[in-house]
Design a protein around this motif. Structure first.
Motif, PDB file in Angstrom:
ATOM      1  N   ALA A  41      50.962  69.050  20.806  1.00  0.00           N
ATOM      2  CA  ALA A  41      51.371  69.620  22.092  1.00  0.00           C
ATOM      3  C   ALA A  41      52.186  70.893  21.895  1.00  0.00           C
ATOM      4  CB  ALA A  41      52.174  68.583  22.876  1.00  0.00           C
ATOM      5  N   VAL A  42      53.099  70.876  20.937  1.00  0.00           N
ATOM      6  CA  VAL A  42      53.921  72.060  20.663  1.00  0.00           C
ATOM      7  C   VAL A  42      53.047  73.207  20.174  1.00  0.00           C
ATOM      8  CG1 VAL A  42      55.755  73.003  19.203  1.00  0.00           C
ATOM      9  CG2 VAL A  42      55.993  70.704  20.177  1.00  0.00           C
ATOM     10  N   ALA A  43      52.145  72.904  19.212  1.00  0.00           N
ATOM     11  CA  ALA A  43      51.301  73.955  18.645  1.00  0.00           C
ATOM     12  C   ALA A  43      50.345  74.530  19.689  1.00  0.00           C
ATOM     13  CB  ALA A  43      50.522  73.405  17.454  1.00  0.00           C
ATOM     14  N   ASP A  44      49.810  73.688  20.557  1.00  0.00           N
ATOM     15  CA  ASP A  44      48.900  74.170  21.596  1.00  0.00           C
ATOM     16  C   ASP A  44      49.625  75.097  22.571  1.00  0.00           C
ATOM     17  OD1 ASP A  44      46.798  72.774  20.515  1.00  0.00           O
ATOM     18  OD2 ASP A  44      46.893  71.105  21.940  1.00  0.00           O
ATOM     19  N   GLU A  45      50.897  74.806  22.798  1.00  0.00           N
ATOM     20  CA  GLU A  45      51.665  75.599  23.756  1.00  0.00           C
ATOM     21  C   GLU A  45      52.256  76.860  23.143  1.00  0.00           C
ATOM     22  OE1 GLU A  45      53.253  76.875  27.221  1.00  0.00           O
ATOM     23  OE2 GLU A  45      51.906  75.165  26.951  1.00  0.00           O
TER      24      GLU A  45
ATOM     25  N   GLY B  31      52.063  77.589  19.377  1.00  0.00           N
ATOM     26  CA  GLY B  31      51.521  77.967  18.082  1.00  0.00           C
ATOM     27  C   GLY B  31      52.107  77.132  16.952  1.00  0.00           C
ATOM     28  N   VAL B  32      51.396  77.105  15.812  1.00  0.00           N
ATOM     29  CA  VAL B  32      51.826  76.297  14.676  1.00  0.00           C
ATOM     30  C   VAL B  32      53.151  76.791  14.122  1.00  0.00           C
ATOM     31  CG1 VAL B  32      51.222  75.506  12.354  1.00  0.00           C
ATOM     32  CG2 VAL B  32      49.455  75.680  14.102  1.00  0.00           C
ATOM     33  N   ALA B  33      53.360  78.105  14.105  1.00  0.00           N
ATOM     34  CA  ALA B  33      54.616  78.642  13.581  1.00  0.00           C
ATOM     35  C   ALA B  33      55.806  78.135  14.380  1.00  0.00           C
ATOM     36  CB  ALA B  33      54.587  80.168  13.589  1.00  0.00           C
ATOM     37  N   ALA B  34      55.637  77.983  15.700  1.00  0.00           N
ATOM     38  CA  ALA B  34      56.719  77.447  16.528  1.00  0.00           C
ATOM     39  C   ALA B  34      56.989  75.992  16.165  1.00  0.00           C
ATOM     40  CB  ALA B  34      56.370  77.570  18.008  1.00  0.00           C
ATOM     41  N   ALA B  35      55.925  75.250  15.886  1.00  0.00           N
ATOM     42  CA  ALA B  35      56.114  73.862  15.457  1.00  0.00           C
ATOM     43  C   ALA B  35      56.847  73.801  14.122  1.00  0.00           C
ATOM     44  CB  ALA B  35      54.762  73.160  15.355  1.00  0.00           C
ATOM     45  N   SER B  36      56.611  74.786  13.256  1.00  0.00           N
ATOM     46  CA  SER B  36      57.253  74.814  11.943  1.00  0.00           C
ATOM     47  C   SER B  36      58.756  75.037  12.035  1.00  0.00           C
ATOM     48  CB  SER B  36      56.625  75.904  11.066  1.00  0.00           C
ATOM     49  OG  SER B  36      55.247  75.657  10.853  1.00  0.00           O
ATOM     50  N   ALA B  37      59.237  75.475  13.210  1.00  0.00           N
ATOM     51  CA  ALA B  37      60.684  75.671  13.391  1.00  0.00           C
ATOM     52  C   ALA B  37      61.453  74.367  13.257  1.00  0.00           C
ATOM     53  CB  ALA B  37      60.957  76.303  14.760  1.00  0.00           C
ATOM     54  N   VAL B  38      60.748  73.233  13.284  1.00  0.00           N
ATOM     55  CA  VAL B  38      61.405  71.940  13.119  1.00  0.00           C
ATOM     56  C   VAL B  38      62.136  71.865  11.791  1.00  0.00           C
ATOM     57  CG1 VAL B  38      59.421  70.784  12.055  1.00  0.00           C
ATOM     58  CG2 VAL B  38      61.049  69.455  13.404  1.00  0.00           C
ATOM     59  N   TRP B  39      61.708  72.667  10.790  1.00  0.00           N
ATOM     60  CA  TRP B  39      62.304  72.592   9.454  1.00  0.00           C
ATOM     61  C   TRP B  39      63.394  73.627   9.230  1.00  0.00           C
ATOM     62  CZ3 TRP B  39      60.951  68.100   8.933  1.00  0.00           C
ATOM     63  CH2 TRP B  39      59.656  67.649   9.135  1.00  0.00           C
ATOM     64  N   ASP B  40      63.785  74.341  10.297  1.00  0.00           N
ATOM     65  CA  ASP B  40      64.858  75.330  10.144  1.00  0.00           C
ATOM     66  C   ASP B  40      66.215  74.681   9.904  1.00  0.00           C
ATOM     67  OD1 ASP B  40      63.013  77.299  10.457  1.00  0.00           O
ATOM     68  OD2 ASP B  40      63.582  77.848  12.506  1.00  0.00           O
TER      69      ASP B  40
END
Length: 327
Positions: free
Chosen positions: A289-293, A295-304
């Protein structure tokens, strides 16, 4: 495989040097391996090159798609089932040490036999079914100053070959798909140097409570939430990065798990493998859902940072997480 030797190893379980340990780890290894066919490991040069290329290509694709920087572990092993059991004996011994050291052991002799038999059965079952594993070395001893902890990446070759044959799928393509999944976990821990420490603290809190005869519900809930994020992100990244069709692989593997028979189903429930599947599905739905909305890079922010991990409530409402982390 020798069941008699396996039973004898469990029956003769001893504790630590002072006889107080609640698990005889040497007996666990002996019993688990005697109950498990190691499987062939006669790799051809083409297969060795194939494993290396799969890992190398997975790293490149995952970096591109997830926009994350990471390295694959220095230790990459193609193993048979006994190799995997030996590697995981060390892992389980580390994880169980706080409980063994602090827990009260009634009827120590009987407890050792029961615990040793349980661990041997679990490792034998998993050793016959695990396809690949990324080992982040949770609860390991700190590395020597100036050195880095050597995380491990393992592929259980006999199981990969057997399952590819059972599913009637192309073995090199199946092997490559497994490699992408395990390297996805390496991407998470490589992109988030804080993740191992975060998981270790919650594990230690939970195990400390168990050692004192208590159940720290918050610690285990936090650990479940974090692991749901770990499993879900790996699913997202693997699916978006894999450079071939994979739907048939996933469908056939899921069908195999469901048709494992009543004994296999019971064992999987006892080992918590149903929970792991729930983590995959719930976490994957969140990150899809996050990536569809965004993008995958935004989902990758979980590891910041640990503050970016989704809460239990946010896992079921991705928009809450998006508005908090990426408004």
């Amino acid at each position: 495989m020798n069941i008699f030797r396996s039973v004898r190893a469990v029956a003769g379980a001893e504790g630590d040097g002072d006889g107080t340990g609640s698990i005889d780890w040497a007996a666990v290894a002996d019993a688990a391996k005697n109950a498990t066919d190691p499987g062939p490991l006669d790799l051809t040069a083409e297969e060795r090159d194939g494993y290396a290329a799969d890992v190398r290509d997975a790293r490149r694709r995952l970096r591109e798609v997830g926009e994350v920087e990471f390295e694959v572990p220095a230790t990459i092993e193609v193993q048979n089932r006994h190799h995997w059991i030996d590697a995981n004996i060390r892992t389980f011994e580390r994880v169980m040490r706080p409980v063994e050291m602090r827990g009260q052991v009634p009827l120590p002799g009987l407890t050792r036999v029961v615990n040793t038999g349980t661990m041997a059965f679990m490792l034998s079952f998993l050793g016959k079914n695990v396809l690949g594993q990324y080992d982040p070395l949770l609860l390991a001893e700190p590395p020597i100053e100036g050195e880095e902890a050597e995380h491990g990446l393992y592929f259980v070759h006999p199981n990969i070959v057997r399952v590819a044959d059972m599913l009637d799928v192309d073995y090199p393509r199946f092997r490559r798909w497994i490699a992408f999944h395990e390297v996805s976990h390496a991407a998470e821990f490589g992109a988030a140097p804080w993740l191992s420490d975060h998981l270790e603290r919650r594990m230690e809190d939970g195990l400390e409570g168990l050692a004192e005869g208590q159940f720290d519900r918050d610690a285990f809930k936090d650990l479940d939430t974090a692991m749901t994020a770990v499993e879900g992100y790996a699913e997202l990244l693997m699916d978006r990065a894999f450079d071939d069709d994979y739907e048939d692989l996933r469908e056939k593997l899921d069908e195999k798990r469901k048709s494992g028979g009543p004994v296999g189903t019971l064992v999987r429930r006892l080992l918590g493998l149903g929970l792991k599947r729930r983590q995959y599905e719930r976490g994957a739905a969140f990150f899809e859902a996050v990536a569809d909305e965004r993008g995958v890079a935004a989902a990758s922010a979980v590891w910041d940072g640990p503050e970016n991990l989704p809460t239990d409530e946010e896992l079921d409402n991705p928009w809450m997480w998006i508005s908090r982390v990426d408004p």
